[in-house]
Design a protein around this motif. Sequence first.
Motif, PDB file in Angstrom:
ATOM      1  N   ILE A  13      37.884  45.934  46.022  1.00  0.00           N
ATOM      2  CA  ILE A  13      38.955  44.946  45.870  1.00  0.00           C
ATOM      3  C   ILE A  13      38.959  44.398  44.440  1.00  0.00           C
ATOM      4  O   ILE A  13      39.024  43.197  44.209  1.00  0.00           O
ATOM      5  CB  ILE A  13      38.849  43.872  47.003  1.00  0.00           C
ATOM      6  N   GLY A  14      38.909  45.324  43.475  1.00  0.00           N
ATOM      7  CA  GLY A  14      39.011  44.939  42.063  1.00  0.00           C
ATOM      8  C   GLY A  14      40.470  44.890  41.649  1.00  0.00           C
ATOM      9  O   GLY A  14      41.348  44.540  42.448  1.00  0.00           O
ATOM     10  N   LEU A  15      40.740  45.256  40.406  1.00  0.00           N
ATOM     11  CA  LEU A  15      42.124  45.228  39.895  1.00  0.00           C
ATOM     12  C   LEU A  15      43.087  45.994  40.812  1.00  0.00           C
ATOM     13  O   LEU A  15      44.135  45.482  41.209  1.00  0.00           O
ATOM     14  CB  LEU A  15      42.165  45.830  38.485  1.00  0.00           C
ATOM     15  N   ILE A  16      42.707  47.230  41.148  1.00  0.00           N
ATOM     16  CA  ILE A  16      43.632  48.073  41.921  1.00  0.00           C
ATOM     17  C   ILE A  16      43.691  47.616  43.380  1.00  0.00           C
ATOM     18  O   ILE A  16      44.782  47.433  43.943  1.00  0.00           O
ATOM     19  CB  ILE A  16      43.221  49.563  41.824  1.00  0.00           C
ATOM     20  N   THR A  37      34.170  45.010  50.304  1.00  0.00           N
ATOM     21  CA  THR A  37      33.589  45.243  48.982  1.00  0.00           C
ATOM     22  C   THR A  37      32.081  45.069  49.129  1.00  0.00           C
ATOM     23  O   THR A  37      31.617  44.426  50.072  1.00  0.00           O
ATOM     24  CB  THR A  37      34.209  44.301  47.929  1.00  0.00           C
ATOM     25  N   ARG A  38      31.331  45.679  48.198  1.00  0.00           N
ATOM     26  CA  ARG A  38      29.876  45.727  48.449  1.00  0.00           C
ATOM     27  C   ARG A  38      29.187  44.385  48.195  1.00  0.00           C
ATOM     28  O   ARG A  38      28.204  44.060  48.824  1.00  0.00           O
ATOM     29  CB  ARG A  38      29.230  46.848  47.640  1.00  0.00           C
ATOM     30  N   SER A  39      29.703  43.570  47.266  1.00  0.00           N
ATOM     31  CA  SER A  39      28.979  42.332  46.944  1.00  0.00           C
ATOM     32  C   SER A  39      29.588  41.124  47.634  1.00  0.00           C
ATOM     33  O   SER A  39      30.816  41.013  47.774  1.00  0.00           O
ATOM     34  CB  SER A  39      28.964  42.105  45.430  1.00  0.00           C
ATOM     35  N   THR A  42      32.091  39.103  45.262  1.00  0.00           N
ATOM     36  CA  THR A  42      33.467  39.618  45.151  1.00  0.00           C
ATOM     37  C   THR A  42      34.221  39.377  46.453  1.00  0.00           C
ATOM     38  O   THR A  42      35.403  39.022  46.446  1.00  0.00           O
ATOM     39  CB  THR A  42      33.454  41.131  44.798  1.00  0.00           C
ATOM     40  N   VAL A  73      37.236  52.275  44.274  1.00  0.00           N
ATOM     41  CA  VAL A  73      35.931  51.989  43.655  1.00  0.00           C
ATOM     42  C   VAL A  73      35.768  52.922  42.447  1.00  0.00           C
ATOM     43  O   VAL A  73      36.509  53.896  42.316  1.00  0.00           O
ATOM     44  CB  VAL A  73      34.769  52.214  44.668  1.00  0.00           C
ATOM     45  N   SER A 100      40.561  57.719  38.972  1.00  0.00           N
ATOM     46  CA  SER A 100      41.195  58.264  37.766  1.00  0.00           C
ATOM     47  C   SER A 100      40.864  59.732  37.513  1.00  0.00           C
ATOM     48  O   SER A 100      41.456  60.347  36.630  1.00  0.00           O
ATOM     49  CB  SER A 100      40.764  57.443  36.552  1.00  0.00           C
ATOM     50  N   ALA A 126      48.705  53.292  36.811  1.00  0.00           N
ATOM     51  CA  ALA A 126      49.050  51.895  36.555  1.00  0.00           C
ATOM     52  C   ALA A 126      47.750  51.133  36.435  1.00  0.00           C
ATOM     53  O   ALA A 126      46.805  51.404  37.160  1.00  0.00           O
ATOM     54  CB  ALA A 126      49.856  51.334  37.717  1.00  0.00           C
ATOM     55  N   GLY A 132      38.170  43.412  38.489  1.00  0.00           N
ATOM     56  CA  GLY A 132      37.806  42.397  39.474  1.00  0.00           C
ATOM     57  C   GLY A 132      39.027  41.873  40.224  1.00  0.00           C
ATOM     58  O   GLY A 132      40.161  42.102  39.802  1.00  0.00           O
TER      59      GLY A 132
HETATM   60  P1  NAP Z   1      37.281  47.081  39.456  1.00  0.00           P
HETATM   61  O1  NAP Z   1      38.319  46.028  39.192  1.00  0.00           O
HETATM   62  O2  NAP Z   1      36.071  47.120  38.597  1.00  0.00           O
HETATM   63  O3  NAP Z   1      36.800  46.956  41.005  1.00  0.00           O
HETATM   64  C1  NAP Z   1      35.867  47.852  41.511  1.00  0.00           C
HETATM   65  C2  NAP Z   1      35.647  47.649  42.987  1.00  0.00           C
HETATM   66  O4  NAP Z   1      34.745  48.678  43.417  1.00  0.00           O
HETATM   67  C3  NAP Z   1      34.988  46.323  43.367  1.00  0.00           C
HETATM   68  O5  NAP Z   1      35.384  45.942  44.666  1.00  0.00           O
HETATM   69  C4  NAP Z   1      33.498  46.688  43.359  1.00  0.00           C
HETATM   70  O6  NAP Z   1      32.719  45.943  44.263  1.00  0.00           O
HETATM   71  C5  NAP Z   1      33.534  48.094  43.895  1.00  0.00           C
HETATM   72  N1  NAP Z   1      32.384  48.875  43.435  1.00  0.00           N
HETATM   73  C6  NAP Z   1      31.896  48.942  42.180  1.00  0.00           C
HETATM   74  N2  NAP Z   1      30.847  49.788  42.137  1.00  0.00           N
HETATM   75  C7  NAP Z   1      30.655  50.231  43.400  1.00  0.00           C
HETATM   76  C8  NAP Z   1      29.712  51.105  44.001  1.00  0.00           C
HETATM   77  N3  NAP Z   1      28.752  51.715  43.271  1.00  0.00           N
HETATM   78  N4  NAP Z   1      29.808  51.329  45.345  1.00  0.00           N
HETATM   79  C9  NAP Z   1      30.775  50.732  46.081  1.00  0.00           C
HETATM   80  N5  NAP Z   1      31.691  49.893  45.553  1.00  0.00           N
HETATM   81  C10 NAP Z   1      31.633  49.649  44.241  1.00  0.00           C
HETATM   82  O7  NAP Z   1      37.923  48.539  39.404  1.00  0.00           O
HETATM   83  P2  NAP Z   1      39.471  48.982  39.396  1.00  0.00           P
HETATM   84  O8  NAP Z   1      40.009  48.807  38.019  1.00  0.00           O
HETATM   85  O9  NAP Z   1      40.176  48.387  40.553  1.00  0.00           O
HETATM   86  O10 NAP Z   1      39.292  50.565  39.597  1.00  0.00           O
HETATM   87  C11 NAP Z   1      39.072  51.112  40.866  1.00  0.00           C
HETATM   88  C12 NAP Z   1      39.402  52.598  40.836  1.00  0.00           C
HETATM   89  O11 NAP Z   1      40.757  52.743  40.399  1.00  0.00           O
HETATM   90  C13 NAP Z   1      38.552  53.416  39.863  1.00  0.00           C
HETATM   91  O12 NAP Z   1      38.214  54.640  40.458  1.00  0.00           O
HETATM   92  C14 NAP Z   1      39.478  53.675  38.688  1.00  0.00           C
HETATM   93  O13 NAP Z   1      39.182  54.916  38.094  1.00  0.00           O
HETATM   94  C15 NAP Z   1      40.840  53.678  39.369  1.00  0.00           C
HETATM   95  N6  NAP Z   1      41.957  53.278  38.515  1.00  0.00           N
HETATM   96  C16 NAP Z   1      41.814  52.220  37.655  1.00  0.00           C
HETATM   97  C17 NAP Z   1      42.891  51.852  36.849  1.00  0.00           C
HETATM   98  C18 NAP Z   1      42.742  50.697  35.879  1.00  0.00           C
HETATM   99  O14 NAP Z   1      43.542  50.570  34.949  1.00  0.00           O
HETATM  100  N7  NAP Z   1      41.778  49.833  36.057  1.00  0.00           N
HETATM  101  C19 NAP Z   1      44.106  52.534  36.944  1.00  0.00           C
HETATM  102  C20 NAP Z   1      44.227  53.571  37.872  1.00  0.00           C
HETATM  103  C21 NAP Z   1      43.141  53.941  38.647  1.00  0.00           C
HETATM  104  P3  NAP Z   1      31.814  44.669  43.888  1.00  0.00           P
HETATM  105  O15 NAP Z   1      32.614  43.850  42.900  1.00  0.00           O
HETATM  106  O16 NAP Z   1      31.655  43.999  45.209  1.00  0.00           O
HETATM  107  O17 NAP Z   1      30.566  45.207  43.306  1.00  0.00           O
END
Ligand code: NAP
Length: 307
Positions: A13-16, A37-39, A42, A73, A100, A126, A132
């Motif tokens: 439940i981060g940005l996406i 989410t794991r933590s 969050t 994730v 990605s 996007a 986060g």
């Molecule tokens: P983010 O904001 O950093 O959020 C990551 C989420 O994944 C959090 O809920 C986090 O949980 C969880 N997480 C982190 N490490 C983990 C692990 N080892 N095992 C299980 N859960 C874990 O990330 P995001 O930007 O939403 O990106 C998520 C996915 O979307 C990625 O695969 C990325 O490649 C893809 N994506 C990103 C973008 C971008 O611009 N950011 C665009 C398109 C696609 P906790 O906080 O609870 O640790």
Amino acid sequence: MNVQFDRIALIGIGLIGSSLAYDIRRLGLAKEIVVATRSADTLKRAEELGLGDRYTTSSADAVKDADLVIVSVPVGASESVAKEIAASLKPGAVVTDVGSTKASVIAQMLPHMPDNVHFIPGHPLAGTEKSGPDAGFPGLFEGRWCIFTPVAGTDEMALKRLRSFWEALGSKVDEMDAEHHDKVLAIVSHLPHIIAYNIVGTADDLETVTESEVIKYSASGFRDFTRLAASDPTMWRDVCLHNRDAILEMLARFSEDLAYLQRAIRWGEGDKIFELFTRTRAIRRSIIQAGQDVDAPDFGRHALDKK
Ligand code: NAP
């Protein structure tokens, strides 16, 4: 209201993930949203933001009875999530991700997916440099592409359901094979980030330019790179490790082209330099015409000017 699924489970439940939550709620696409989410931290923040109807740190619990499971994730965590959810998935559920890189996610997740679920890898083009649950916002996917990289034998009805979901978020959906996706994304997204990380790192390392000067005079082009270089280190480390071959291929091409430009500068070959810069300017125009950016001479400065 346009309910498409009874229960959607958001794993991550981060940005996406949070942006998806806002839009699913806003558009009424599910009767119930379960957030995992794991933590605990969050999860607590997701709850404070009201992103779901139920909250858990157990992905296995979250996917029980979910018709749609969206894994958001870092790509390197795909296998562990797949292992955790596999036995709890509802027969007939659609399972997708937003990672990605695609070939690696398929290699990590597909072997663990039961035969009675529909696993459809996806990637919304996007995002922002923020991460986060606080970084998410409604409308992130509006007008953006979402690429599916279906594996052989994917059920057409399941594909149609997932397509309708992304279209309801305002996205345009395309399909291609995972290897092709990884090559295309290596050049349009991964390489620009690597170059940005590298140039900002180089500036930071220069002994003749102090850090305060780098910050003070950053308006001159450098600032645009710092936005990309501020992207989440975990996400981008995983992208580099999980799209290694395509990124190395594009880096080799990039280095050759840079050597050409370097040579033109060394020998004062203004025509070559001018020809390249004219060609690249046209690419910017095409991107604006395709509706993938606006023509404001801005890149984030607009907000700063208003301060
Ligand atoms: P983010 O904001 O950093 O959020 C990551 C989420 O994944 C959090 O809920 C986090 O949980 C969880 N997480 C982190 N490490 C983990 C692990 N080892 N095992 C299980 N859960 C874990 O990330 P995001 O930007 O939403 O990106 C998520 C996915 O979307 C990625 O695969 C990325 O490649 C893809 N994506 C990103 C973008 C971008 O611009 N950011 C665009 C398109 C696609 P906790 O906080 O609870 O640790």
